[in-house]
Design an enzyme around this catalytic site. Structure first.
Site, short mmCIF file in Angstrom:
data_model
loop_
_atom_site.label_atom_id
_atom_site.label_comp_id
_atom_site.label_asym_id
_atom_site.label_seq_id
_atom_site.Cartn_x
_atom_site.Cartn_y
_atom_site.Cartn_z
N HIS A 305 76.09 -40.15 -56.24
CA HIS A 305 74.95 -39.42 -55.72
C HIS A 305 74.86 -38.08 -56.41
O HIS A 305 75.89 -37.48 -56.72
CB HIS A 305 75.09 -39.20 -54.20
CG HIS A 305 73.80 -38.86 -53.54
ND1 HIS A 305 73.32 -37.59 -53.49
CD2 HIS A 305 72.89 -39.65 -52.92
CE1 HIS A 305 72.16 -37.59 -52.85
NE2 HIS A 305 71.87 -38.83 -52.50
N ASP A 362 72.83 -46.55 -49.61
CA ASP A 362 72.31 -47.86 -49.99
C ASP A 362 73.38 -48.93 -50.08
O ASP A 362 73.06 -50.11 -50.23
CB ASP A 362 71.61 -47.76 -51.36
CG ASP A 362 70.37 -46.90 -51.28
OD1 ASP A 362 69.65 -47.05 -50.28
OD2 ASP A 362 70.14 -46.10 -52.19
N1 ACO Z 1 78.85 -46.42 -61.43
C1 ACO Z 1 79.58 -46.03 -62.50
N2 ACO Z 1 79.55 -44.78 -63.01
C2 ACO Z 1 78.75 -43.89 -62.43
C3 ACO Z 1 77.96 -44.21 -61.31
C4 ACO Z 1 78.03 -45.54 -60.80
N3 ACO Z 1 77.31 -45.92 -59.76
N4 ACO Z 1 77.26 -43.13 -60.93
C5 ACO Z 1 77.57 -42.15 -61.77
N5 ACO Z 1 78.49 -42.60 -62.68
C6 ACO Z 1 79.11 -41.82 -63.75
C7 ACO Z 1 78.14 -41.58 -64.91
O1 ACO Z 1 78.30 -42.60 -65.90
C8 ACO Z 1 78.56 -40.23 -65.40
O2 ACO Z 1 79.69 -40.39 -66.19
P1 ACO Z 1 79.95 -39.37 -67.44
O3 ACO Z 1 80.09 -38.00 -66.84
O4 ACO Z 1 81.22 -39.88 -68.05
O5 ACO Z 1 78.76 -39.50 -68.34
C9 ACO Z 1 78.98 -39.48 -64.13
O6 ACO Z 1 79.38 -40.52 -63.21
C10 ACO Z 1 77.87 -38.64 -63.51
O7 ACO Z 1 76.74 -39.49 -63.33
P2 ACO Z 1 75.24 -39.00 -63.56
O8 ACO Z 1 74.37 -40.20 -63.75
O9 ACO Z 1 75.21 -37.94 -64.61
O10 ACO Z 1 74.94 -38.33 -62.15
P3 ACO Z 1 73.54 -38.08 -61.52
O11 ACO Z 1 73.75 -37.07 -60.47
O12 ACO Z 1 72.53 -37.80 -62.57
O13 ACO Z 1 73.16 -39.52 -60.89
C11 ACO Z 1 72.90 -41.35 -59.43
C12 ACO Z 1 73.28 -39.87 -59.55
C13 ACO Z 1 71.57 -41.62 -60.16
C14 ACO Z 1 72.70 -41.68 -57.96
C15 ACO Z 1 74.01 -42.21 -60.06
O14 ACO Z 1 75.23 -41.97 -59.37
C16 ACO Z 1 73.67 -43.70 -60.05
O15 ACO Z 1 73.00 -44.19 -60.96
N6 ACO Z 1 74.16 -44.47 -59.00
C17 ACO Z 1 73.81 -45.85 -58.86
C18 ACO Z 1 72.40 -45.99 -58.28
C19 ACO Z 1 72.34 -45.62 -56.81
O16 ACO Z 1 73.16 -46.07 -56.00
N7 ACO Z 1 71.33 -44.84 -56.46
C20 ACO Z 1 71.07 -44.45 -55.07
C21 ACO Z 1 71.15 -42.98 -54.89
S1 ACO Z 1 70.98 -42.57 -53.20
C22 ACO Z 1 69.34 -42.63 -52.91
O17 ACO Z 1 68.47 -42.51 -53.73
C23 ACO Z 1 68.99 -42.93 -51.53
#
Ligand code: ACO
Length: 427
Positions: A305, A362
């Site tokens: 998140h 979720d």
């Molecule tokens: N699985 C694996 N790795 C992950 C995940 C995941 N679910 N989420 C983040 N990471 C990693 C990224 O690859 C990144 O790694 P790095 O630093 O080595 O490049 C690091 O963790 C940070 O992730 P970002 O994408 O930069 O974080 P951001 O804050 O932009 O994204 C997000 C948050 C979009 C929710 C992300 O965690 C994600 O894509 N999760 C899966 C989708 C999801 O469950 N979304 C629901 C969100 S809650 C809502 O909207 C109600």
């Protein structure tokens, strides 16, 4: 309050006030930055930028805290109901018995859709995604309810807010019925907000429908958990659309479009699809390895998140609700065991620990919604239904804010500098 923040550019010093909210990090007020320095700030994804002042919802992502008007989400989920939370978000305080009764009655008087709007559905393919239908139908509300689109009039704003909250279950249920080819169910205002939605979704005109009280409570709680979430992507979209003076129905349609994406509201659908694809607990390590592999686009859906760097407090309530619904319906789903094991393995894996990736709202919601009988395509539509109150409350707050301006971010331009046009024959 902290001292002014200093910015030094080319040996010139500029002071910027530091503002304090009631809780949470202080913010540097850079409104005069461009005028004074000729420079912009660069913050893709707004990771460090507050775009507005708000008194609605507070999140402490490090501590896993979520408050609506100061009340912890766990207490609201346990003791309140969705109508009461709607009142709280819109009005700032919990209602008295009388206020709640009046509010629920008002909402119930707006549940029907203009009959001509119902014919919109026939223009969609039967296999249309419910979110595609919701974007279209909610946007079209502006063509039917002209008497509540003067955004400068607080009464118009209140009526359109009530209309949106009241009509969203009717719109979502009709999208579901249309896909099935079953007749649309008209609202029954003798039922609760959530019970009415269940009947419009799962009932048929040929026989009476009995609302299961445990399922009604669970679904109502899911609505509470999704009601608002600070300046997330779809809420910011609603605010940005509204900042131009667009009518509320158009703004909420924009919010629905943004929510649809798999990184936002679409994640509940994606999370359940992922859990079903994993299938059995033995296959989990393979998927964890894939999630960690930078060359593989796969991510654990329902994990991570932007704000929570701790357990999402909504995920904890969801997990408990899965057990309640399974017990009440006397069902089980192996996917729940897979989810619990996946959570356990991921939370003990250094990759997820270091990056502070925890289950979000979720991760478990799809399991409950599936047990209740919703197809995965409806999950995000339910999220939109519940989030509508947050969107309209935030939109109202923005319009009432004397500092409100049209939202217009700046950019770091990296394209070509000015150059002369070359006629086609000379290229
Ligand atoms: N699985 C694996 N790795 C992950 C995940 C995941 N679910 N989420 C983040 N990471 C990693 C990224 O690859 C990144 O790694 P790095 O630093 O080595 O490049 C690091 O963790 C940070 O992730 P970002 O994408 O930069 O974080 P951001 O804050 O932009 O994204 C997000 C948050 C979009 C929710 C992300 O965690 C994600 O894509 N999760 C899966 C989708 C999801 O469950 N979304 C629901 C969100 S809650 C809502 O909207 C109600």
């Amino acid at each position: 309050m902290a001292e002014d923040a200093k910015l030094i550019v080319d040996n010139k010093s500029f002071d910027y006030p530091v503002l304090s909210g009631s809780v949470g990090p202080e913010v540097v007020d850079i409104r005069k930055l461009y005028g004074q320095t000729g420079m912009f700030t660069y913050d893709p994804g707004f990771t460090s930028t507050a775009s507005c002042e708000s008194a609605l919802t507070y999140i402490d992502g490090d501590e896993g805290v979520l408050l609506h008007r100061g009340y912890p989400i766990g207490q609201l989920a346990e003791h309140s109901n969705f109508m009461e939370v709607c009142y709280l978000l819109l009005n700032g305080e919990l209602p008295s018995q009388l206020e709640l009764g009046n509010f629920s009655y008002t909402i119930s008087r707006h549940t029907m859709l203009h009959e001509q709007l119902m014919s919109f559905y026939k223009g969609f393919r039967r296999d249309a995604h419910p979110m595609a239908i919701m974007c279209g139908v909610v946007g079209a509300l502006s063509a039917f309810y002209h008497d509540s689109t003067d955004i400068a009039d607080p009464l118009h704003r209140r009526i359109s807010s009530h209309r949106l909250i009241a009509k969203m279950p009717t719109i979502a249920a009709a999208a579901y019925k249309y896909a099935l080819g079953q007749p649309f169910m008209y609202p029954d205002n003798s039922l609760s907000y959530t019970g009415n939605f269940m009947r419009m979704t799962f009932g048929v005109p040929a026989e009476p429908y009995e609302v299961h009280p445990v399922v009604e409570k669970a679904l109502d709680r899911i609505f509470i958990l999704h009601a608002d979430h600070e300046q997330n992507a779809s809420t910011s979209t609603v605010r940005l659309a509204g900042s131009s003076g667009a009518n509320p129905f158009a703004c909420i349609a924009a919010g629905i479009a943004c929510l649809w994406g798999p990184a936002h509201g679409g994640a509940n659908e994606a999370a359940l699809n992922m859990l079903r694809e994993i299938g059995t607990p033995e296959r989990i390590p393979h998927y964890i390895e894939r999630a960690k592999d930078k060359n593989d686009p796969f991510r654990l859906m329902g994990f991570g998140h932007r704000v929570y760097k701790n357990y999402d407090p909504r995920a904890a309530v969801m997990q408990k609700t899965v057990r309640e619904v399974f017990a009440a319906l006397k069902v089980t789903d192996p996917v729940f065991e897979t989810a619990l094991r996946l959570e356990e393995l991921a939370l003990s894996d250094p990759y997820f620990i270091e990056k502070k990736l925890f289950p979000n709202v979720d991760f478990y919601s799809g399991i409950i919604l599936s047990a209740i009988g919703f197809p995965t395509t409806m999950f995000t539509a339910l999220f939109a239904l519940a989030r509508t109150v947050g969107w309209v409350a935030q939109w109202n707050e923005m319009i009432s804010d004397p500092h409100q301006k049209i939202g217009r971010p700046r950019q770091l331009y990296t394209g070509p500098a000015e150059r002369d046009y070359v006629p086609l024959g000379q290229r």
